[in-house]
Enzyme design. Structure first.
Site, PDB file in Angstrom:
ATOM      1  CB  THR A   1      -9.669  -4.740   4.519  1.00  0.00           C
ATOM      2  OG1 THR A   1      -9.129  -3.470   4.142  1.00  0.00           O
ATOM      3  CG2 THR A   1      -9.421  -5.703   3.380  1.00  0.00           C
ATOM      4  CG  ASN A   2     -14.205  -0.365   4.668  1.00  0.00           C
ATOM      5  OD1 ASN A   2     -15.310  -0.139   4.193  1.00  0.00           O
ATOM      6  ND2 ASN A   2     -14.058  -0.785   5.920  1.00  0.00           N
ATOM      7  CB  THR A   3      -7.914   0.028   2.406  1.00  0.00           C
ATOM      8  OG1 THR A   3      -8.181   1.018   3.395  1.00  0.00           O
ATOM      9  CG2 THR A   3      -6.825   0.529   1.471  1.00  0.00           C
TER      10      THR A   3
ATOM     11  CD  GLN B   1      -2.860  -0.957   2.493  1.00  0.00           C
ATOM     12  OE1 GLN B   1      -2.453  -0.378   3.503  1.00  0.00           O
ATOM     13  NE2 GLN B   1      -4.020  -1.579   2.476  1.00  0.00           N
TER      14      GLN B   1
ATOM     15  CB  CYS C   1     -11.014   2.073   8.450  1.00  0.00           C
ATOM     16  SG  CYS C   1      -9.597   1.124   9.049  1.00  0.00           S
ATOM     17  CB  THR C   2     -12.455  -3.430   9.427  1.00  0.00           C
ATOM     18  OG1 THR C   2     -11.046  -3.512   9.141  1.00  0.00           O
ATOM     19  CG2 THR C   2     -13.228  -3.776   8.165  1.00  0.00           C
ATOM     20  CD  GLU C   3      -8.283  -2.318  11.242  1.00  0.00           C
ATOM     21  OE1 GLU C   3      -8.022  -3.515  11.055  1.00  0.00           O
ATOM     22  OE2 GLU C   3      -8.530  -1.528  10.301  1.00  0.00           O
TER      23      GLU C   3
END
Length: 215
Positions: free
Chosen positions: A65-67, A34, A178-180
Site C-alpha cells: 500500500t502506498n498510504t 486512518q 494508490c495500489t487500487e
C-alpha cells in the site's frame, strides 16, 4: 500476489512462482485508524505483522500500500530486516525515463502529506498534485468504489480529466500512487507515461529476491 508470481515466471520461466510469506490485515481496522488520524495504532498493527513475517523467515518486507508508508519508520524500528519503499522504487523508474516533474494521484493522505512526496523530492523529482476539490473526489472514489471492487466509467472519465489537468500544469508523467488506481486507470488513459506503483513495487521485490537490479 499475482504481479509477483507473474514477474517471477517471466524472469525464470517454466512453472516458477514467487516464494513469499503473506500477512493480510483487516483493512476496515486500518481505515478506521486512518480516518481518526491515529497513525500510531495503524503502525502498530503493521509492525506486529512485520515481526511475524520476520520470525517466519522473510528476508525483507514489502508494504503493499502506498498510504501506509507513512508509518514505515515505526515498522522498521520493530524489525531487523529492510523494508522496500514503494516511493524509492517508483522514483528509480521515473528517473530511468528521464523525467523530472510528475503528477501524483492517491489517497488524500498520500497527495497532501509529505511522507510520500518528500521521498520523491529527495530523488530530485518535482511532484504536482490535483486541486483540493479534486483530491477529495479522487479519495472518495478510492475508498467508496475501488476498495470495494467497483469500477465505474464515470470515475475513469473523472480521473482522466484530472490527469489532463496535471499535464497542463507541467506533469511529464503520472504516478498511480494508490495500489487500487491501476484497476481504473490504464496507460492509454494518459498522454504521458503512467507509473503504476503496484507493478513497480512488485518488480523491485522480485529483483531483490533474485538478486537483480531494477530494470
Amino acid at each position: 500476489m499475482q504481479r509477483y508470481c507473474e514477474e517471477v515466471k517471466r524472469k525464470r520461466g517454466g512453472l516458477h512462482s514467487a516464494k513469499c510469506l503473506l500477512y493480510s490485515v483487516d483493512f476496515e481496522e486500518i481505515e478506521q485508524y486512518q480516518s481518526e488520524g491515529n497513525w500510531e495504532k495503524a503502525g502498530a498493527v503493521l509492525a506486529n505483522a512485520a515481526r511475524s513475517l520476520e520470525k517466519g523467515g522473510a528476508d525483507f518486507i514489502v508494504i503493499c500500500t502506498n498510504t501506509m508508508h507513512k508509518v514505515i519508520d515505526n515498522i522498521q524500528s520493530k524489525i531487523n530486516i529492510p523494508i522496500v519503499h514503494i516511493a524509492d522504487a517508483t522514483a528509480s523508474r521515473i528517473k530511468e525515463n528521464g523525467l523530472r516533474t510528475v503528477g501524483l494521484l492517491g489517497t488524500k493522505y498520500t497527495m497532501e502529506q509529505d511522507f510520500y512526496k518528500a521521498r520523491l523530492e529527495l530523488n530530485g523529482i518535482k511532484v504536482i498534485v490535483p486541486h483540493a476539490t479534486e483530491r477529495e473526489h479522487i479519495n472518495k472514489i478510492i475508498y467508496e468504489e475501488l476498495c470495494l471492487g467497483k469500477i465505474h466509467q464515470e470515475s475513469r472519465d473523472y480521473y482522466k480529466r484530472v490527469i489532463h489537468g496535471l499535464i497542463k500544469m507541467g506533469a511529464e508523467g503520472i504516478i498511480l500512487g494508490c495500489t487500487e488506481i491501476g484497476l481504473l486507470v490504464k496507460p492509454e488513459d494518459s498522454k504521458v507515461p503512467v507509473f503504476d506503483t503496484t507493478y513497480i513495487h512488485a518488480v523491485e521485490a522480485v529483483n531483490l529476491s533474485l538478486n537483480e537490479k531494477l530494470k
